[in-house]
Design an enzyme around this catalytic site. Structure first.
Site, mmCIF file in Angstrom:
data_model
loop_
_atom_site.group_PDB
_atom_site.id
_atom_site.type_symbol
_atom_site.label_atom_id
_atom_site.label_comp_id
_atom_site.label_asym_id
_atom_site.label_seq_id
_atom_site.Cartn_x
_atom_site.Cartn_y
_atom_site.Cartn_z
ATOM 1 N N HIS A 34 -21.134 -21.393 10.315
ATOM 2 C CA HIS A 34 -20.628 -21.555 11.674
ATOM 3 C C HIS A 34 -21.814 -21.775 12.598
ATOM 4 C CE1 HIS A 34 -16.452 -20.265 10.872
ATOM 5 N NE2 HIS A 34 -17.024 -19.567 9.913
ATOM 6 N N LYS B 6 -38.264 -13.294 -11.120
ATOM 7 C CA LYS B 6 -39.124 -13.850 -12.158
ATOM 8 C C LYS B 6 -38.427 -15.060 -12.771
ATOM 9 C CE LYS B 6 -37.613 -11.215 -16.212
ATOM 10 N NZ LYS B 6 -38.075 -10.387 -17.327
#
Length: 181
Positions: free
Chosen positions: A75, A149
């Site tokens: 929005h 990772k």
């Protein structure tokens, strides 16, 4: 009897998905209480219950946990009103697809904003808020989601990408994967 009813219900509701401009592989498995609008769902993808997906292309062999929102609408808070009822049709038509690669796992209750690109083999941790692109074979989680990772080394990722196992049916895909690592 229960499995017959489940099978029957699955095929009765499929036309409703297609009426909303969706293209869903017949090998995809979709649980109950899901909403899709303008999506393409790849082969052998599993989508759990209560998932909302808008303007998204999902690859093959993806796993989407319960309660996820993918392609969540943004929005414009710079305008006086943020109501969808007061937005012009031209603003609604400016759709930016969310792209989810192959073999991606998205954890429960995650939100992925519109326009985000998620690379092949990525894992999104549960309850994550993803607002930026996610590199292939990375593990991300948090609010906002950050890289924790990578799942494999660069050479292993290269082998997986070259195999393109996601293009095969499960029996052949398993065979290809067993030779990789």
């Amino acid at each position: 009897m229960k499995s017959y009813l489940h099978f029957l219900f699955y095929f009765i509701r499929l036309p409703w998905f297609f009426l909303r401009l969706n293209k869903i592989s017949l090998t995809a498995r979709i649980s109950t209480n899901c909403f899709f609008r303008n999506v393409r769902i790849g082969a052998y993808t599993y989508i759990s219950r209560g998932v909302i997906i808008n303007d998204t292309i999902l690859g093959n062999y993806c796993s989407i946990a319960p309660g996820c929102q993918i392609g969540a609408m943004n929005h414009d808070f710079g305008k006086i009103s943020t109501s969808a009822r007061l937005i012009s049709q031209s603003e609604i038509d400016e759709v930016v697809n969310t792209l989810v690669g192959h073999n991606v796992w998205i954890g429960a209750n995650s939100i992925i904003l519109s326009g985000v690109k998620i690379g092949n083999g990525a894992i999104i941790g549960a309850n994550s808020f993803v607002k930026i692109d996610v590199p292939a074979y990375s593990i991300v989680f948090g609010t906002p989601a950050k890289i924790y990772k990578y799942r494999y080394s660069d050479s292993e990722i290269s082998k997986i990408e070259k195999s393109q196992f996601w293009k095969f049916k499960p029996t052949k895909a398993k065979e290809v994967l067993s030779k990789l690592i």
